[in-house]
Structures are given as structure tokens and as C-alpha cells.
Design an enzyme around this catalytic site. Structure first.
Site, short mmCIF file in Angstrom:
data_model
loop_
_atom_site.label_atom_id
_atom_site.label_comp_id
_atom_site.label_asym_id
_atom_site.label_seq_id
_atom_site.Cartn_x
_atom_site.Cartn_y
_atom_site.Cartn_z
N ASP A 267 1.18 -1.48 -0.02
CA ASP A 267 -0.37 0.19 -0.07
C ASP A 267 1.22 1.26 0.38
O ASP A 267 2.45 0.75 0.19
CB ASP A 267 -1.11 0.00 1.04
CG ASP A 267 -1.93 0.36 1.19
OD1 ASP A 267 -2.15 1.46 0.10
OD2 ASP A 267 -3.58 0.67 1.57
C1 NOJ Z 1 -3.96 4.35 -0.13
C2 NOJ Z 1 -5.03 3.04 0.53
O1 NOJ Z 1 -5.00 2.35 1.39
C3 NOJ Z 1 -5.66 2.19 -1.34
O2 NOJ Z 1 -6.66 0.99 -1.08
C4 NOJ Z 1 -5.54 2.40 -1.96
O3 NOJ Z 1 -5.61 1.79 -3.06
C5 NOJ Z 1 -3.68 3.21 -2.39
N1 NOJ Z 1 -3.79 4.44 -1.40
C6 NOJ Z 1 -3.64 3.71 -2.92
O4 NOJ Z 1 -4.32 4.72 -4.03
#
Ligand code: NOJ
Length: 715
Positions: A267
Site C-alpha cells: 500500500d
Molecule cells: C491507500 C489505500 O489504503 C489503498 O486502498 C489505495 O489503493 C492506495 N492508497 C492507492 O491510492
């Protein structure tokens, strides 16, 4: 299988330097919050030319992506194309209802429609990969990300996840990925993110092996079986070990037990966060731990690219693991057809919703709505009403996109309830008033009926949007009370991204419709339901608590030694609240009424050995429409293993079917129960699934409190 590309991958890997290999594991962000000028743009262009950039997120548009792709394909040494990823969670241009709402449809076709429309729009804009579906089972309405989830049930979450993966990608073998209307999916967040303590985002999750396997993992397993090409690691720890460096979840379970051949992406800065977690001392150690334990691609932070060479030289990461990670990324690029077709046709871009995609979003939104209360048949509204007041802070709101709407949010307004009511009742005098209780009451007094639209702004749910109090915010209950005091009929429409505690005013409202954040066609879909063009048939995918103090509160809780009893004192309960939720999982009303019969089993006992050989039991139940309108009912089947070596949930959903019946119509609904429905995972960390002898109670009905019961004996 993505492995069908292994010969091409091997040949290419053989020509790559260590730096180029590490580069394939790097994903940078084009826009975002990393500074003025937007994201890591200069770094991206340099890395693309150097052949050290696997993927970019947050860039879309055929021309924009092509321009950058050209640097990688035409200027880098090996010309390996970039994979473009974006959060297309419930729509790109055409915003569908939030995922929690989609789950409320209890109809996988709703999720599939979103995924198919999203995939075509996104791919035409140069996006190859979405960070969706999110499949975090959760008991936490305080957690803002419940809006992105399918709620509290692993089975429902799995059914929805599978529909989404298929809708994005096509067939499970990956053969659809190269099509111009398909994108790769990402099963996230791996794993147990929904268990965040206190509902605070990013928070600790301590979870037993059996909870992990019975509760959090099933949607992921189903998504992988449906061919999900990628998985995203979760921000949380899992039993003390951050998910980004968790060998048990990423390597043992995902890659070894499940034979997953795609890749795991971190993430956003999740690798760097291993330091803040207190798991790694510095960035180099974070990179080594993440890669070694099964993570393949690093999003935004650059520790692997920065320290990879020195880690290799020091033997802290191995070439085999590095090449395995790169092979996983390259497999997907081959499967997507990027080596033969790296560019997107700029003349074929889809630039906005069409009449057909709007119609699909409208139907999906209306199918997702849940009628919570309808005393004295206030609903549906008579189209002949001569005066209607539409009041409340969200009555004239043009942003019902909901959290994680795609680029469509910036360009297209959602249809407001006010406009849609005017359209639906052209002969009526439709008056509007906003959030002020006195003005709303005045409008209500002058009208035949009032629609009170209250709820949460989209920013109150989604990532980093936990709330400690889940009442209607900003004193909106005062508006409801003021309208109620007029004594005139009214309806409350809730637009929100999570379960709310509504017990404070529920008694005063004759009718309540849970409409969620319903997307680009929100107003039309709400009007469709209010006026009865659509008879609501959605069901709650999550319990609505009476009070925040009850959380966590979920229907599929385990048995205790002292179950709730309203009279006994020394039982599991609160002194100051009735037992159970305000509304239970699976609950929802209709403008008609239904009756379900007694469940019939094809046999009353079955040997566990027979189940292991693939034999099953069939349960049949009849459902009939006992009212005067055509309508939908969701017939639900729940299982309870009465005595087991791991205490089992008092009920767990193992089947549902949404049926449409005309007045007086009756239908037999059949469910098949096999080993996968009647057993459970034990606490064995190496993964043991057992089906034990003994009594199984089966409950069938129209919500999770269903009382029609039959018994099956496993011998
Ligand atoms: C953080 C989020 O937790 C995740 O779900 C998302 O896909 C990513 N950022 C990318 O934007």
C-alpha cells in the site's frame, strides 16, 4: 493462469540487470500528496527512461499515459512497458453506488455491472489495473473504510469480490486481460485490515489463526480462485507482524497454499512504514524484510530501488526471490498484452458516462437501497401528490458520488434528490428547504408529504475517516424532530457511507430509506424507489448498532457460555440497552410482503466422508409474495454447528438468492450445502479445514434472525 507467459518472462529476465529488475518492483505516483507540482513526476520520467520503473499510479488519460509509456518503451534499454494503476473502486466516469451499498443489493450482478463499466472506461483512458475490489470484512462501523467494503460477512464479501474480479478481468485464466475493455484487479487489503482496533484507520489487528482463516481470508481465496491478478498488502499488523512483511500471510498462505501466481503490491508507503511500526530499523531493513517475506512491488516509497543493490551484495535479499517478484510483475504485463500493444488508442477514449452506463448506475443504485421502516405505507409516494417538500442538507446535493469515486467526480455532478423528485412528479408543487429545522418544518407544514434527506458528507467515510460517534452529524436529528412535530407524513432518506445509530429519532419517522452514497444517478434512483417505480429489495450487509458502546456488534459472533437473555442478569449484555442491534444483518423491507415456508432437506444425515468426496445436501424452501405488488425478496440460508472443536458463530450465511415475484407468486429456492459450507478452519497455523460429526442447525428466512429451522446430522 498468468504462468502461461513464463517462457517470455524467462527470456526477458535473462537480459535484465539487477537495477532493471529492482526497477520493475517500483511504483511511483504521478499526482498525490507528495509535494507541489504533483507526485514524483520528475523521478518518474527519469526512471522510465532508465528502465527502472515498473508501474505508475494516479495517471490517466490516453495521451498522458501514452506520452509516459513512450519514454519507457522507446527510450529505455529493454523497452519494458509501464503498468498504469488507479483506484477505480466504484466507477471511473460513471460513479456507481459505494461498495457497501453494492453489497446491500445481495445481487452479484450489481457489482459485476460496476466492474464492467469501470473496466471499459478506465482501459480506454490508459489505465491497466485497478486497486479494487476491497474485501475487508469488518465489524467496525466507526471505521470509515467500511464504505469500501461489503460489510460484516465473509460469504457475502466473497460473492461480491468474485463478481467484481470477473467483471474487471473476464475469465479466471487471465485470457481476457488483453482486451480493450478489461483491467487487472487487486484484492485488498491483505489482510484483516477490517479488524482495526477501535475502528481507527491503520490500527493494530490482533487475530487468532481461526478468525483469520474463517473470517478475513475467505473473500481473498475466492478472489484468487476467480483469477485476481494482484493483491495489496494491508497497513495493519496481523498478530504483531505488519502485513507488509508477513511471511505467514503473503508467502505461506497466499503464494504457497493458494498457489497465487500474480504479485503483491504494497500500500502507499507501506514499506517505509515498517520503520514506524517498529519492525525495521531503517529503510534498507524495511525493504529486505518486505521482499524476503513475500511483497513484490513497492508503492511510492523507494527503499527497494534505493537499497536493493547493496542488500543483494550483502546477501540480505536473494536473487531468486528478486527474480520471482519480477517474474510476477512481468507475467501480468504480458497477460495484459502490453509488450505487443503498449499504447492506448487516443481516438477511442471514453470521455464520460453514456445513457447506457447511467442507466446501469441508476438500476444498481436503486437495487442497493434498503427500506428500514415504512409505517402506515407512507411509501411509495403517490405520483398524484400535489405538494411535496424536499428538505435537508442533502436534498439539493450534487455530490452523492461517495468515497473513492473516480475522475468522474471532478467532471460530473450527481443527480440531486430535489431535481429527481421534480422530474418524477411533474404535476406537483415541489418545495425545497435546506438544513434549517424551522424552515424545513414550515415547508413540511405546507406540503402533503415531505422527503427529509439527511446523512453524511462523502468525506466522513472512506480512508482516514473514522468517527467516534456515528449518529447523524451536525445535529441533523433536530431537522427530523422539527418535521415530525408538524404531524404531517414524511420520509427520511439516509445518504451515508456507514451504519449510523438512528435509534434517537427512529420512532418519530414513519418511513426510513437507506440510500447510501448512491453515485452519479443517486437522485433518480432515490426517486425511483420513493415513487415505487422500483420496489426496494436491498438488505443490510452490516448490523446497525443501537449505540456506539455496543461496537463490535455483528450477527455472526461466536457463542458464549452465557448468551444474551433479557431477564437474567449474569449474561452477556449491557444493563442500559436491549440486546442485539437496531437492525440486523440481512434485514430490509419491501412495499409488498413475503412468506417463506419450512425448509426441506434432501436428506437428514450425511457422512463427513461423503462430504469429503464432494457429495452435498440440498435444502429447498418456498417463498411467496403475499402482497399486492411485484417485489424482490432475498432468501437467506444460515448455518450453525452446534458443538465444534472451535466455537462456531451462532449463525453464518452460506447461501442467498434475490428473487422477483409477482403478487401471489410462489417459488422454490434451492441451496446446495457441501463440505465448504459445513466445516471450518482450526487454529492450526499450517491450515487445517475440518468437517466434524454432529448436529448442524440450518435457518432459512429473510434476515439473519430467521426462525425457520431444520437439522442436519453429520455422521
Ligand atoms: C491507500 C489505500 O489504503 C489503498 O486502498 C489505495 O489503493 C492506495 N492508497 C492507492 O491510492
Amino acid at each position: 493462469m498468468l504462468r502461461s507467459h513464463d517462457d517470455q518472462v524467462k527470456e526477458l529476465l535473462g537480459r535484465m540487470t539487477a537495477e532493471e529488475k529492482l526497477g520493475q518492483l517500483q511504483q511511483l505516483t504521478w499526482t498525490g500528496d507528495t509535494g507541489p507540482g504533483g507526485g514524483q513526476t520528475a523521478e518518474i520520467e527519469a526512471a522510465a527512461r532508465a528502465g527502472r520503473l515498473g508501474s505508475v499510479l494516479n495517471l490517466n488519460g490516453a495521451k498522458w499515459t501514452n506520452d509516459l509509456q513512450r519514454l519507457a518503451v522507446e527510450e529505455s534499454r529493454l523497452g519494458i512497458p509501464i503498468l498504469f494503476g488507479l483506484d477505480v473502486v466504484h466507477g471511473f466516469w460513471t460513479t456507481f453506488p459505494i461498495p457497501l451499498a453494492q453489497a446491500a443489493a445481495f445481487d452479484p450482478a450489481v457489482a459485476a455491472a460496476d466492474a464492467e463499466v469501470s473496466a471499459a472506461e478506465a482501459r480506454s483512458q490508459g489505465v491497466h489495473w485497478t486497486f479494487s475490489p476491497m474485501m475487508d470484512v469488518t465489524h467496525e462501523p466507526r471505521w470509515g473504510r467500511i464504505a469500501e467494503s461489503s460489510g460484516e460477512d465473509p460469504y457475502l464479501s466473497a460473492v461480491v469480490a468474485v463478481a467484481k474480479v470477473r467483471g474487471y478481468q473476464g475469465p479466471a485464466d487471465g485470457s481476457g486481460l488483453a482486451s480493450k475493455d478489461r483491467i487487472a484487479s487487486c484484492a485488498k487489503h491483505f489482510v484483516a485490515y477490517g479488524g482495526a482496533e477501535g475502528g481507527r484507520d491503520y490500527n493494530t489487528v490482533d487475530v487468532s489463526e481461526q478468525r483469520l482463516r474463517n473470517h478475513y481470508l475467505p473473500p481473498f481465496k475466492a478472489a484468487i480462485d476467480a483469477g485476481a491478478a494482484t493483491v495489496m498488502a494491508a497497513f495493519n499488523t496481523v498478530a504483531g507482524v505488519p502485513a507488509h512483511a508477513n511471511a505467514h500471510t503473503m508467502t505461506t498462505i497466499l503464494k504457497q497454499e493458494w498457489d497465487f501466481d500474480g504479485f503483491v503490491v504494497s500500500d502507499y508507503t507501506g514499506v517505509a512504514e515498517l520503520v514506524a511500526h517498529g519492525f525495521a530499523e531503517d529503510g534498507a531493513e524495511a525493504a529486505a524484510l518486505a521482499l524476503t517475506h513475500g511483497l513484490d512491488m513497492e508503492m511510492v516509497s523507494t527503499h527497494l530501488a534505493d537499497h536493493g543493490a547493496e542488500l543483494l551484495a550483502a546477501g540480505r535479499i536473494g536473487m531468486d526471490r528478486l527474480e520471482d517478484a519480477v517474474a510476477r510483475v512481468l507475467r501480468l504485463k504480458f497477460a495484459l498484452g502490453l509488450f505487443t500493444n503498449p499504447y492506448t488508442d487516443e481516438s477511442a477514449e471514453i470521455t464520460g458516462p453514456t445513457a447506457a452506463t447511467r442507466a446501469a448506475a441508476r438500476a444498481a443504485a436503486a437495487r442497493s437501497m434498503v427500506l428500514l421502516k415504512n409505517d402506515d405505507a407512507v411509501l411509495p409516494l403517490a405520483p398524484s401528490a400535489t405538494s411535496i417538500a424536499v428538505v435537508g442538507p442533502f436534498a439539493d446535493c450534487a455530490d452523492q458520488h461517495g468515497t473513492w469515486a473516480g475522475p468522474g467526480r471532478l467532471r460530473f455532478e450527481t443527480v440531486s434528490v430535489l431535481d429527481a423528485v421534480r422530474e418524477a412528479a411533474p404535476g406537483a408543487d415541489v418545495r425545497h428547504s435546506g438544513a434549517d429545522p424551522a424552515m424545513a418544518a414550515a415547508a413540511a407544514r405546507a406540503a402533503d408529504v415531505t422527503v427529509v434527506v439527511v446523512g453524511e458528507h462523502s468525506g466522513l467515510s472512506g480512508e482516514a475517516a473514522a468517527r467516534s460517534d456515528i449518529d447523524l452529524p451536525d445535529g441533523q436529528h433536530r431537522l427530523i424532530e422539527a418535521v415530525a412535530a408538524t404531524g404531517k407524513p414524511f420520509v427520511v432518506v439516509l445518504v451515508n457511507g456507514r451504519p449510523l445509530t438512528i435509534g434517537g429519532w427512529l420512532h418519530a419517522a414513519p418511513a426510513v430509506l437507506e440510500a447510501w452514497h448512491a453515485g452519479i444517478e443517486a437522485g433518480h434512483a432515490i426517486a425511483d424507489v420513493l415513487f415505487g417505480a422500483v420496489n426496494p429489495g436491498g438488505k443490510l450487509p452490516v448490523s446497525f448498532p443501537r449505540s456506539v458502546g455496543q461496537i463490535p456488534l455483528y450477527y455472526n459472533h461466536e457463542s458464549t457460555g452465557r448468551p444474551y437473555d433479557p431477564v437474567e442478569r449474569y449474561v452477556s449484555k449491557y444493563l442500559d440497552l436491549p440486546g442485539g442491534p437496531q437492525f440486523t444483518f440481512g434485514y430490509g423491507l419491501s412495499y409488498t410482503t413475503f412468506a417463506t415456508g419450512e425448509p426441506q432437506l434432501s436428506r437428514e444425515e450425511i457422512a463427513v466422508d461423503a462430504l469429503a468426496r464432494g457429495e452435498s445436501v440440498e435444502l429447498t424452501v418456498t417463498v411467496s409474495n403475499t402482497g399486492e405488488r411485484i417485489g424482490d425478496e432475498v432468501v437467506q440460508l444460515y448455518v450453525h454447528d452446534v458443538a465444534a472443536s472451535v466455537t462456531q458463530p451462532v449463525r453464518r450465511l452460506r447461501g442467498f438468492e434475490r428473487v422477483t415475484l409477482g403478487p401471489g407468486e410462489e417459488r422454490a429456492v434451492r441451496f446446495r450445502l457441501g463440505a465448504e459450507d459445513l466445516g471450518f478452519w482450526t487454529n492450526d497455523p499450517s491450515g487445517t479445514y475440518v468437517v466434524e460429526r454432529g448436529r448442524i442447525d440450518l435457518y432459512v428466512g429473510t434476515d439473519s434472525s430467521a426462525s425457520a429451522r431444520c437439522e442436519l446430522r453429520l455422521t
